[in-house]
Scaffold this motif. Structure first.
Motif, mmCIF file in Angstrom:
data_model
loop_
_atom_site.group_PDB
_atom_site.id
_atom_site.type_symbol
_atom_site.label_atom_id
_atom_site.label_comp_id
_atom_site.label_asym_id
_atom_site.label_seq_id
_atom_site.Cartn_x
_atom_site.Cartn_y
_atom_site.Cartn_z
ATOM 1 N N GLY A 1 0.949 -1.300 0.276
ATOM 2 C CA GLY A 1 -0.190 0.063 -0.029
ATOM 3 C C GLY A 1 0.788 1.320 0.243
ATOM 4 N N VAL A 2 1.891 1.299 0.756
ATOM 5 C CA VAL A 2 2.943 2.398 0.577
ATOM 6 C C VAL A 2 3.301 2.632 -0.660
ATOM 7 C CG1 VAL A 2 4.972 3.474 1.628
ATOM 8 C CG2 VAL A 2 3.635 2.085 3.056
ATOM 9 N N VAL A 3 3.744 1.673 -1.470
ATOM 10 C CA VAL A 3 4.299 1.679 -2.872
ATOM 11 C C VAL A 3 3.272 2.211 -3.786
ATOM 12 C CG1 VAL A 3 5.294 0.270 -4.587
ATOM 13 C CG2 VAL A 3 5.893 -0.227 -2.276
ATOM 14 N N VAL A 4 2.055 1.708 -3.624
ATOM 15 C CA VAL A 4 0.891 2.254 -4.355
ATOM 16 C C VAL A 4 0.720 3.560 -4.141
ATOM 17 C CG1 VAL A 4 -1.533 2.089 -4.766
ATOM 18 C CG2 VAL A 4 -0.210 0.032 -4.623
ATOM 19 N N LEU A 5 0.836 4.268 -2.927
ATOM 20 C CA LEU A 5 0.897 5.545 -2.644
ATOM 21 C C LEU A 5 1.902 6.231 -3.215
ATOM 22 C CD1 LEU A 5 -0.662 7.944 -1.100
ATOM 23 C CD2 LEU A 5 0.805 7.375 0.735
ATOM 24 N N LEU A 6 2.972 6.092 -3.223
ATOM 25 C CA LEU A 6 4.191 6.452 -3.822
ATOM 26 C C LEU A 6 4.064 6.645 -5.280
ATOM 27 C CD1 LEU A 6 7.180 7.723 -3.965
ATOM 28 C CD2 LEU A 6 7.834 5.488 -4.005
ATOM 29 N N LEU A 7 3.459 5.545 -5.811
ATOM 30 C CA LEU A 7 3.216 5.667 -7.338
ATOM 31 C C LEU A 7 2.053 6.558 -7.585
ATOM 32 C CD1 LEU A 7 3.592 1.857 -8.295
ATOM 33 C CD2 LEU A 7 5.146 3.457 -8.819
ATOM 34 N N VAL A 8 1.064 6.628 -7.030
ATOM 35 C CA VAL A 8 -0.102 7.606 -7.247
ATOM 36 C C VAL A 8 0.440 9.110 -7.084
ATOM 37 C CG1 VAL A 8 -2.359 8.248 -6.517
ATOM 38 C CG2 VAL A 8 -1.774 5.841 -6.582
ATOM 39 N N GLN A 9 1.330 9.127 -5.942
ATOM 40 C CA GLN A 9 1.768 10.638 -5.825
ATOM 41 C C GLN A 9 2.674 10.923 -6.772
ATOM 42 O OE1 GLN A 9 3.444 10.573 -1.971
ATOM 43 N NE2 GLN A 9 1.418 11.384 -0.906
ATOM 44 N N ALA A 10 3.553 9.962 -7.162
ATOM 45 C CA ALA A 10 4.555 10.337 -8.554
ATOM 46 C C ALA A 10 3.900 10.634 -9.679
ATOM 47 C CB ALA A 10 5.428 9.131 -8.624
ATOM 48 N N LEU A 11 2.691 9.911 -9.940
ATOM 49 C CA LEU A 11 2.008 10.112 -11.333
ATOM 50 C C LEU A 11 0.976 11.338 -11.194
ATOM 51 C CD1 LEU A 11 0.454 6.479 -12.059
ATOM 52 C CD2 LEU A 11 2.418 7.938 -13.253
ATOM 53 N N THR A 12 0.494 11.843 -10.137
ATOM 54 C CA THR A 12 -0.193 13.028 -9.846
ATOM 55 C C THR A 12 0.572 14.370 -10.009
ATOM 56 O OG1 THR A 12 -0.469 12.702 -7.387
ATOM 57 C CG2 THR A 12 -2.236 11.802 -9.008
ATOM 58 N N ALA A 13 1.827 13.994 -9.384
ATOM 59 C CA ALA A 13 2.975 14.990 -9.456
ATOM 60 C C ALA A 13 3.225 15.727 -10.783
ATOM 61 C CB ALA A 13 3.914 14.775 -8.180
ATOM 62 N N ILE A 14 3.016 14.954 -11.752
ATOM 63 C CA ILE A 14 3.549 15.279 -13.238
ATOM 64 C C ILE A 14 2.800 16.585 -13.585
ATOM 65 C CG2 ILE A 14 3.732 14.627 -15.559
ATOM 66 C CD1 ILE A 14 3.792 11.747 -14.713
ATOM 67 N N GLY A 15 3.315 17.681 -13.981
ATOM 68 C CA GLY A 15 2.740 18.872 -14.200
ATOM 69 C C GLY A 15 2.408 19.577 -12.954
ATOM 70 N N ALA A 16 1.817 19.192 -12.062
ATOM 71 C CA ALA A 16 1.612 19.940 -10.975
ATOM 72 C C ALA A 16 2.717 20.226 -9.993
ATOM 73 C CB ALA A 16 0.565 19.127 -10.058
ATOM 74 N N GLY A 17 3.853 19.236 -10.063
ATOM 75 C CA GLY A 17 4.940 19.304 -9.195
ATOM 76 C C GLY A 17 4.899 18.666 -7.794
ATOM 77 N N TRP A 18 6.001 18.312 -7.257
ATOM 78 C CA TRP A 18 6.034 17.594 -5.839
ATOM 79 C C TRP A 18 5.840 18.729 -4.825
ATOM 80 C CZ3 TRP A 18 6.016 12.524 -5.218
ATOM 81 C CH2 TRP A 18 6.167 12.274 -3.846
ATOM 82 N N THR A 19 5.135 18.509 -3.939
ATOM 83 C CA THR A 19 4.804 19.428 -2.725
ATOM 84 C C THR A 19 5.109 19.102 -1.385
ATOM 85 O OG1 THR A 19 2.697 18.785 -2.399
ATOM 86 C CG2 THR A 19 2.749 20.374 -4.147
ATOM 87 N N SER A 20 5.335 19.957 -0.483
ATOM 88 C CA SER A 20 5.458 19.342 0.866
ATOM 89 C C SER A 20 4.418 18.404 1.476
ATOM 90 C CB SER A 20 5.658 20.437 1.862
ATOM 91 O OG SER A 20 4.488 21.371 1.975
ATOM 92 N N ALA A 21 2.914 18.542 1.025
ATOM 93 C CA ALA A 21 2.193 17.743 1.366
ATOM 94 C C ALA A 21 2.125 16.316 0.839
ATOM 95 C CB ALA A 21 0.558 18.271 0.976
ATOM 96 N N ARG A 22 2.875 16.125 -0.403
ATOM 97 C CA ARG A 22 3.150 14.704 -0.725
ATOM 98 C C ARG A 22 3.896 14.117 0.181
ATOM 99 N NH1 ARG A 22 0.531 14.512 -5.841
ATOM 100 N NH2 ARG A 22 0.169 16.490 -7.030
ATOM 101 N N THR A 23 5.370 14.934 0.485
ATOM 102 C CA THR A 23 6.353 14.352 1.265
ATOM 103 C C THR A 23 5.582 13.932 2.396
ATOM 104 O OG1 THR A 23 7.878 15.903 0.017
ATOM 105 C CG2 THR A 23 8.474 14.895 2.134
ATOM 106 N N ALA A 24 4.809 14.834 3.140
ATOM 107 C CA ALA A 24 4.256 14.498 4.468
ATOM 108 C C ALA A 24 3.293 13.147 4.507
ATOM 109 C CB ALA A 24 3.486 15.719 4.901
ATOM 110 N N GLY A 25 2.733 13.025 3.516
ATOM 111 C CA GLY A 25 1.819 12.035 3.172
ATOM 112 C C GLY A 25 2.495 10.593 3.038
ATOM 113 N N LEU A 26 3.538 10.901 2.318
ATOM 114 C CA LEU A 26 4.450 9.579 2.154
ATOM 115 C C LEU A 26 5.232 9.149 3.354
ATOM 116 C CD1 LEU A 26 5.408 7.315 0.046
ATOM 117 C CD2 LEU A 26 7.148 8.845 -0.298
ATOM 118 N N LEU A 27 5.802 10.083 4.262
ATOM 119 C CA LEU A 27 6.209 9.796 5.455
ATOM 120 C C LEU A 27 5.294 9.350 6.465
ATOM 121 C CD1 LEU A 27 8.923 12.869 5.784
ATOM 122 C CD2 LEU A 27 9.374 10.689 5.077
ATOM 123 N N SER A 28 4.259 9.828 6.491
ATOM 124 C CA SER A 28 3.146 9.444 7.293
ATOM 125 C C SER A 28 2.820 7.960 7.092
ATOM 126 C CB SER A 28 1.651 10.330 7.222
ATOM 127 O OG SER A 28 2.209 11.758 7.681
#
Length: 426
Positions: free
Chosen positions: A105-132
């Motif tokens: 599930g953590v890997v799936v979350l990482l993949l979803v965040q990576a895909l949705t970050a295309i164009g929008a960019g990586w944010t601190s919220a994505r990092t916080a979600g992955l670390l959580s």
């Protein structure tokens, strides 16, 4: 080590006979249980068609019935032992499987965040979600190690009857989700650089923002505790029959103890699953505050919880004897009940939910006066003709004194029925 040497030395693999619990052994506990069940079904169907009876008892219907019942009871107990061994081995393996699912599930979350970050960019919220997610997964993995013999991370949602508890699973899902949501806010708060951003994140934890989701959490956790108390009191008061399962199954979340679909459980799981999905989307869209579950959806969850609790109060019931009559075969004359005759005990609730196995049926006892009579197992092709949930047939033993005696049934769950008085003549 001995198993490995036996393999290398070319030892007969049949020596395991299903008793080995090695993970890679084809004769492990699961295979042993499967073989025992298959052998029992063959034996039951053979006896149902009159095959395999010794000549010493074949001439007497009562003697052959008693002999068959004893043979099937012993075979059923052997199957039950294999089932318990398979259940223990399955629980031990479940720790690794749950850990794999959690980290997947953590890997799936990482993949979803990576895909949705295309164009929008990586944010601190994505990092916080992955670390959580990593922290939650790590906590679950550590907890699963401490409970490695009881199902790993699922130990807390397995009930005393060795089945998955619907109320605990739902409450546990909400607890994990809100723990993840708070950790996301903590991560964002730790990474915030400005006073205004930190104040906004702290305001996101205000009760006014998450009143709906907090109310739902309180209700589902209260339901989990209350249901355990209700079930325990009803079992102690003999108003509910509970039979322990060999091992938990995923279907336990949606079914009753007998494996039939339960409306109360299904609607509780479905509605809470929908509410959790909505809350997860809200958290993804607004990671700066607790998910604001709308009051309309929160009320729907509360109604679902009330329905589930009412279903727990309504299920079960004490077994009851309605009548006791003399069993009559074709050609027999009408007569009173005498010692040696078979009697039919008619009623309801004799076979508790989950006690349809032969090992549980063989534990049923009928008290005729001061004598305990074990209910004989009468096989038919595909099942048993005796005992059933509403009808038992037992012989009146010669030790019963003529006169008025009480008849009482003790089910496989240990629950006693009412006493029914009958007249036994000489």
């Amino acid at each position: 080590m001995a198993v490995q040497e036996a393999r290398q030395g070319g030892a007969d693999p049949a020596a395991h006979e299903g008793g080995c619990t090695c993970g890679d052994c084809p004769h492990g506990a699961r295979e042993g249980h499967r073989r025992a069940v298959a052998a029992f079904l063959v034996k039951r169907d053979e006896y149902a068609t009159g095959q395999g009876l010794p000549a010493a008892v074949a001439h007497s219907a009562s003697a052959s019935r008693q002999w068959v019942s004893e043979e099937l009871a012993q075979a059923a107990e052997a199957v039950a032992e294999r089932g318990r061994a398979e259940g223990a081995a399955w629980l031990a393996r479940l720790r690794q499987r749950t850990a794999v699912v959690v980290w997947a599930g953590v890997v799936v979350l990482l993949l979803v965040q990576a895909l949705t970050a295309i164009g929008a960019g990586w944010t601190s919220a994505r990092t916080a979600g992955l670390l959580s997610a990593v922290l939650v997964a790590g906590a679950l993995t550590a907890a699963s190690w401490f409970h490695r013999a009881r199902g790993g991370a699922l130990a807390s949602v397995i009930g005393e009857d060795n089945r998955l508890s619907t109320s605990r699973a739902v409450a546990g899902s909400w607890v994990l989700f809100l723990a993840f949501a708070v950790l996301v806010l903590v991560g964002r708060l730790a990474a915030a650089s400005g006073h205004r951003e930190r104040d906004a994140l702290i305001d996101g934890l205000e009760l006014a923002r998450g009143a709906g989701v907090v109310t739902v959490l309180a209700v589902v956790c209260g339901i989990a505790v209350l249901v355990r108390r209700v079930v325990g009191l009803r079992v102690q008061g003999q108003r509910l029959q509970k039979v322990r399962a060999h091992r938990p199954r995923a279907a336990d979340l949606l079914t009753d103890d007998s494996g039939r679909g339960s409306f109360a459980d299904i609607q509780y799981v479905v509605i809470n699953g929908v509410a959790l999905a909505f809350a997860a989307v809200r958290l993804a869209r607004r990671p700066d505050q607790l998910p604001d579950l709308p009051w309309g959806l929160a009320v729907v969850v509360l109604v679902s919880a009330g329905t589930y609790l009412a279903g727990k109060y309504a299920e079960g019931g004490r077994p009851v004897i309605l009548s006791v009559v003399r069993a009559r075969e074709a050609g027999d004359l009408d007569a009173p009940i005498r010692t040696g005759d078979d009697i039919e005990i008619r009623g309801t609730g004799f076979v508790p939910a989950g006690a349809q196995g032969a090992d549980r049926l063989a534990r049923m006892v009928v008290r005729v006066g001061a004598v305990n009579v074990h209910v004989p197992l009468v096989p038919v092709v595909g099942g048993f003709d005796n005992p059933t949930d509403d009808l038992l047939t037992v012989p009146v033993p010669a030790e019963v004194e003529p006169g008025r005696v009480d008849v009482q049934v003790v089910t496989a769950a240990g629950v006693e029925t009412n006493r029914y008085t009958v007249d036994i003549t000489e």
